[in-house]
Every structure is written in structure tokens, then in C-alpha cells.
Design a protein around this motif. Structure first.
Motif, short mmCIF file in Angstrom:
data_model
loop_
_atom_site.label_atom_id
_atom_site.label_comp_id
_atom_site.label_asym_id
_atom_site.label_seq_id
_atom_site.Cartn_x
_atom_site.Cartn_y
_atom_site.Cartn_z
N PHE A 44 12.21 -23.20 33.19
CA PHE A 44 12.96 -21.99 32.88
C PHE A 44 14.45 -22.25 32.78
N PHE A 45 14.89 -23.40 33.30
CA PHE A 45 16.30 -23.77 33.24
C PHE A 45 16.50 -24.97 32.32
N SER A 46 15.53 -25.20 31.43
CA SER A 46 15.65 -26.34 30.51
C SER A 46 16.76 -26.07 29.51
N PRO A 47 17.43 -27.12 29.04
CA PRO A 47 18.51 -26.95 28.05
C PRO A 47 18.03 -26.26 26.78
N ILE A 48 16.78 -26.50 26.40
CA ILE A 48 16.24 -25.89 25.18
C ILE A 48 16.13 -24.38 25.34
N LEU A 49 15.57 -23.94 26.46
CA LEU A 49 15.43 -22.50 26.71
C LEU A 49 16.79 -21.83 26.79
N LEU A 50 17.71 -22.47 27.49
CA LEU A 50 19.06 -21.90 27.62
C LEU A 50 19.78 -21.87 26.27
N LYS A 51 19.54 -22.90 25.45
CA LYS A 51 20.15 -22.94 24.12
C LYS A 51 19.61 -21.80 23.26
N ALA A 52 18.29 -21.62 23.29
CA ALA A 52 17.67 -20.54 22.51
C ALA A 52 18.17 -19.18 22.99
N PHE A 53 18.30 -19.03 24.30
CA PHE A 53 18.78 -17.77 24.87
C PHE A 53 20.21 -17.48 24.42
N SER A 54 21.09 -18.47 24.56
CA SER A 54 22.51 -18.26 24.26
C SER A 54 22.75 -18.02 22.77
N ILE A 55 22.06 -18.78 21.90
CA ILE A 55 22.22 -18.60 20.46
C ILE A 55 21.78 -17.20 20.06
N THR A 56 20.66 -16.75 20.60
CA THR A 56 20.13 -15.43 20.25
C THR A 56 20.99 -14.32 20.83
N PHE A 57 21.38 -14.45 22.09
CA PHE A 57 22.15 -13.39 22.75
C PHE A 57 23.48 -13.16 22.06
N PHE A 58 24.22 -14.24 21.84
CA PHE A 58 25.54 -14.09 21.21
C PHE A 58 25.44 -13.81 19.72
N GLY A 59 24.30 -14.20 19.11
CA GLY A 59 24.08 -13.86 17.71
C GLY A 59 23.83 -12.37 17.52
N GLU A 60 23.23 -11.74 18.53
CA GLU A 60 22.94 -10.30 18.47
C GLU A 60 24.13 -9.45 18.91
N TRP A 61 25.07 -10.05 19.65
CA TRP A 61 26.18 -9.27 20.20
C TRP A 61 27.03 -8.69 19.07
N GLY A 62 27.15 -7.37 19.05
CA GLY A 62 27.94 -6.71 18.03
C GLY A 62 27.24 -6.59 16.69
N ASP A 63 25.97 -7.02 16.64
CA ASP A 63 25.22 -6.96 15.40
C ASP A 63 24.82 -5.51 15.08
N LYS A 64 24.45 -5.29 13.83
CA LYS A 64 24.07 -3.96 13.38
C LYS A 64 22.92 -3.40 14.23
N SER A 65 21.93 -4.23 14.56
CA SER A 65 20.78 -3.75 15.31
C SER A 65 21.16 -3.36 16.74
N GLN A 66 22.13 -4.08 17.34
CA GLN A 66 22.56 -3.71 18.69
C GLN A 66 23.26 -2.37 18.70
N LEU A 67 24.18 -2.18 17.76
CA LEU A 67 24.91 -0.91 17.68
C LEU A 67 23.97 0.24 17.34
N ALA A 68 22.97 -0.02 16.50
CA ALA A 68 22.00 1.02 16.16
C ALA A 68 21.15 1.39 17.37
N THR A 69 20.82 0.41 18.20
CA THR A 69 20.05 0.68 19.42
C THR A 69 20.86 1.55 20.37
N ILE A 70 22.15 1.26 20.49
CA ILE A 70 23.02 2.08 21.34
C ILE A 70 23.04 3.52 20.84
N GLY A 71 23.22 3.68 19.53
CA GLY A 71 23.25 5.01 18.94
C GLY A 71 21.93 5.74 19.09
#
Length: 229
Positions: free
Chosen positions: A139-166
Motif C-alpha cells: 500500500f506504500f509502494s512507489p507505484i501506488l503512490l505515483k498513481a495516487f499523486s498523478i490522479t489526485f493532482f490531475g483532478e484538482w481544479g478539474d471540471k469534474s471536481q468543480l461540477a461535483t462541488i456544485g
């Protein structure tokens, strides 16, 4: 299950699926799954999306308690209409495969920066590491953390995130979270199992058009609905 939960669930599910197919995070999950163990990539990407969905829904749920309900309702209406026009604009402009190429370029640059490890050698090393490591350590493997960070920061401020808030500000937040998580699970699983070939078969223009129409329908419905006091 109450009507408000069902309504929030159905809106969130439809919005998430149409927003995430062909998105940067969709392509990132697909490309990472070609280079690393799918289980770790799926766990990392899906964990990031679930955290982002819950966080966005909480922000949307809290918004009416911080500012007048009428304001959040009108802001949500404008968000939906704006995102609808944005998606329609994307659909009628040349952009096929641009996001895929952009994500591939970024991941290739990252791979070269880390020594240019080949895909086959990388998978062999990953398999050996998995055999030596306990399940908890994975659960702390570099691959899992890499996938998590790329996805999390890729979604930050994205259209889908703002739409979910709304959406969470205007609908039942539990239904929004449930629909969002199921939608993210479907899209991410599809991406990991064969997202690149799937994305090539699905018309990005049709997805953008469908998403744009859906957002505009949500916006019109929000505009016509009464504001809860």
C-alpha cells in the motif's frame, strides 16, 4: 432510499462517467497500467478519485452553510451552463488524442528521468518486489503512490471536481458521493483493463457533446427549480 438520494446519485453517476471518459486521469491510468501491475495502479488511481469525490462533496455540502442558499443555487446553475458550453466548444474543435499524447509525453519524460527502465524489466522487478513485500507494505509502494499523486493532482481544479462541488451544494451529498464513487470505479477499471484501446474506439467528440448536453440540462433544471430556504 429517498428521492433526493436517488436524484443526486443518478446525476452524479451520469456526470462522472461522461466527464471522466477520455479525461487526462483516464489516460494516465491506462498508460500506467501498461507499465506497472494493474492492481497497484487501480488501487492508487481509484483511492485518489474517491478521496477527491468525498472532499468535493463535503465542500459542496458545507457551502450553503457558509453563504446564502440562493447564492449557491445560482452559482451551481451558472457552473452547469458554463461547463456545458465548455464541453460543446471542445467537441467542435480539433482535439482528438491531444490529451492522450500530452499524458504519454509527461509519463515518458518521467520514465526517462528515472533511468529509462524498460516496460518488461519494470514489470519483472515489480513482481519480485511484490513477492518479497507483505501486503500492507504494498500500500506504500512507489507505484501506488505515483498513481495516487498523478490522479489526485490531475483532478484538482478539474471540471469534474468543480461540477461535483456544485452538484453536492444543490443535491443530496450522500447520493452525489455514491454516484461519483461508482462512476469513478467504472471508468478507472475500464481504463486500467484496456483504456487506451477503448479510448480509441470511443469518439471523443461524442463524449464531449453528450457531456455538454447533460451539463446544460442540469443547468436548465437548476434554473427552473425553486431555491430551498
Amino acid at each position: 432510499m429517498s428521492l433526493s438520494v436517488v436524484q443526486g446519485f443518478s446525476k452524479s453517476l451520469a456526470m462522472t462517467v461522461l466527464s471522466e471518459i477520455g479525461d487526462k486521469t483516464f489516460f494516465a491510468a491506462a498508460i500506467l497500467a501498461m507499465r506497472h501491475p494493474r492492481r497497484l495502479v487501480l488501487s492508487g488511481c481509484l483511492s485518489a478519485l474517491i478521496v477527491m469525490t468525498i472532499f468535493s462533496a463535503l465542500v459542496g455540502w458545507a457551502a450553503p452553510n457558509l453563504i446564502p442558499r440562493a447564492w449557491t443555487h445560482h452559482i451551481t446553475t451558472l457552473l452547469f451552463l458554463g461547463f456545458g458550453l465548455w464541453s460543446l466548444w471542445d467537441a467542435f474543435h480539433d482535439g482528438e488524442a491531444e490529451e492522450l499524447a500530452e499524458v504519454e509525453a509527461k509519463l515518458d519524460a518521467d520514465l526517462k528521468a528515472n533511468g529509462g527502465i524498460t516496460k518488461e524489466k519494470n514489470k519483472i522487478d515489480d513482481d519480485l518486489k511484490k513477492q518479497k513485500q507483505p501486503i500492507l507494505a504494498q500500500f506504500f509502494s512507489p507505484i501506488l503512490l505515483k498513481a495516487f499523486s498523478i490522479t489526485f493532482f490531475g483532478e484538482w481544479g478539474d471540471k469534474s471536481q468543480l461540477a461535483t462541488i456544485g452538484l453536492a451544494a444543490d443535491e443530496n451529498p450522500f447520493g452525489v458521493v455514491l454516484g461519483g464513487i461508482i462512476g469513478q470505479t467504472l471508468c478507472t477499471t475500464a481504463a486500467v483493463l484496456g483504456g487506451k484501446s477503448l479510448a480509441k474506439q470511443i469518439s471523443e467528440k461524442m463524449v464531449a457533446l453528450s457531456g455538454g448536453v447533460l451539463f446544460i440540462v442540469f443547468g436548465i433544471q437548476s434554473f427552473l427549480s425553486k431555491v430551498d430556504s
